[in-house]
Enzyme design. Structure first.
Site, mmCIF file in Angstrom:
data_model
loop_
_atom_site.group_PDB
_atom_site.id
_atom_site.type_symbol
_atom_site.label_atom_id
_atom_site.label_comp_id
_atom_site.label_asym_id
_atom_site.label_seq_id
_atom_site.Cartn_x
_atom_site.Cartn_y
_atom_site.Cartn_z
ATOM 1 N N ARG A 39 0.774 -1.235 0.000
ATOM 2 C CA ARG A 39 0.000 0.000 0.000
ATOM 3 C C ARG A 39 0.806 1.286 0.000
ATOM 4 O O ARG A 39 0.234 2.360 -0.034
ATOM 5 C CB ARG A 39 -0.979 -0.020 1.191
ATOM 6 C CG ARG A 39 -1.962 -1.162 1.060
ATOM 7 C CD ARG A 39 -2.992 -1.214 2.168
ATOM 8 N NE ARG A 39 -3.830 -2.379 2.022
ATOM 9 C CZ ARG A 39 -4.889 -2.448 1.211
ATOM 10 N NH1 ARG A 39 -5.239 -1.414 0.498
ATOM 11 N NH2 ARG A 39 -5.597 -3.553 1.126
ATOM 12 N N HIS A 119 -2.935 -15.232 5.282
ATOM 13 C CA HIS A 119 -3.148 -15.096 3.845
ATOM 14 C C HIS A 119 -2.459 -16.189 3.041
ATOM 15 O O HIS A 119 -2.262 -16.050 1.839
ATOM 16 C CB HIS A 119 -2.684 -13.706 3.383
ATOM 17 C CG HIS A 119 -3.468 -12.593 3.988
ATOM 18 N ND1 HIS A 119 -2.982 -11.312 4.132
ATOM 19 C CD2 HIS A 119 -4.724 -12.573 4.516
ATOM 20 C CE1 HIS A 119 -3.900 -10.542 4.714
ATOM 21 N NE2 HIS A 119 -4.957 -11.290 4.962
ATOM 22 N N CYS A 127 -4.343 -28.044 -6.491
ATOM 23 C CA CYS A 127 -5.065 -28.145 -7.757
ATOM 24 C C CYS A 127 -6.398 -27.404 -7.678
ATOM 25 O O CYS A 127 -7.139 -27.543 -6.697
ATOM 26 C CB CYS A 127 -5.292 -29.614 -8.099
ATOM 27 S SG CYS A 127 -6.209 -29.861 -9.648
ATOM 28 N N CYS A 145 -1.589 -30.775 -12.438
ATOM 29 C CA CYS A 145 -1.753 -31.615 -11.248
ATOM 30 C C CYS A 145 -1.354 -33.059 -11.555
ATOM 31 O O CYS A 145 -1.786 -33.625 -12.562
ATOM 32 C CB CYS A 145 -3.199 -31.544 -10.776
ATOM 33 S SG CYS A 145 -3.597 -32.696 -9.441
#
Length: 238
Positions: A39, A119, A127, A145
């Site tokens: 930010r 986060h 996947c 995957c």
């Protein structure tokens, strides 16, 4: 906004006297490792930013290029003094948990063990179709995957995703039980992380380079380099 030796010595005394200290870290703790924040005027949020679920789902190639470029620039970043002191304080039983908004994994690289990643992390992948885990390198190399051939995504919380419920619940519990919460390098803008410190009835301390809107809700404010401040505080503890 100079931080006095008296303030650092006071924080050291609070840390030594705390039964449970929780640390909440934001992007500001990693800028000293060369990783930009989100930010500030030079942050990723101000530049091209593809950390959106809609881009992952609808513009996968754009999302992949953004993440690969970001990882290529900052994936080899190393912990700085602030990360290392957090790990040291955990070893010395001062830190009960590190709750981080960061996805860089630098706390773990520094040796912290009880890290709650609000986060997620760029260091794991899964996947998009079957949900099974995959090595992060498979995502960056655009390998499908190994179970179903589906597209992979890094295990990070994108704008539009829900935070991991278990991690969030444990984070609130740690803060509720803490008699000292130390916030380092967070603007305290993003919800619900911005509310976490204030679930503690104990003392609250902010270490940051800039002022934040909630500064009046803290018992102590220390402005400047997190690494420099924490090294001084650690010297007072010793």
């Amino acid at each position: 906004m100079l931080t006095s030796s008296h303030d650092k010595e006071m924080l050291a005394s609070w840390i030594k006297g705390a039964k449970s200290m929780v640390v909440l870290t934001g992007a500001g703790i990693s800028t000293e490792s060369g990783i930009p924040d989100f930010r500030s005027k030079n942050g990723l949020y101000q530049k091209q930013n593809a950390f959106y679920r809609s881009i992952l789902e609808n513009e996968y190639d754009k999302f992949h290029v953004f993440c690969k470029d970001l990882f290529g620039k900052y994936g080899d970043s190393q912990p700085n003094a602030a990360h290392e002191i957090m790990a040291k304080w955990e070893d010395e039983s001062y830190v009960s948990a590190v709750i981080t908004q960061n996805i860089d994994g630098l706390h773990q690289k520094a040796g912290s063990r009880n890290v709650l990643e609000l986060h997620g992390t760029m260091n794991r992948a899964s996947c998009m179709d079957c949900g099974k885990p995959a090595p992060a390198r498979d995502f960056y190399e655009k390998i499908g995957c190994q179970y179903c051939g589906g597209r992979l995504r890094p295990d990070i919380v994108l704008f539009g995703d829900q935070l991991p419920e278990d991690i969030l619940k444990r984070s609130f519990q740690y803060c509720q039980e803490a008699d000292l919460v130390l916030v380092i390098g967070s603007s305290l803008i993003v919800s619900p992380a911005c509310d976490l410190p204030f679930h503690s009835r104990g003392k609250k301390v902010l270490i940051n380079k800039d002022e934040v809107d909630k500064k009046n809700m803290f018992d102590l404010l220390l402005y400047g380099s997190a690494g420099d401040i924490l090294k001084d505080v650690d010297n007072f503890i010793e």
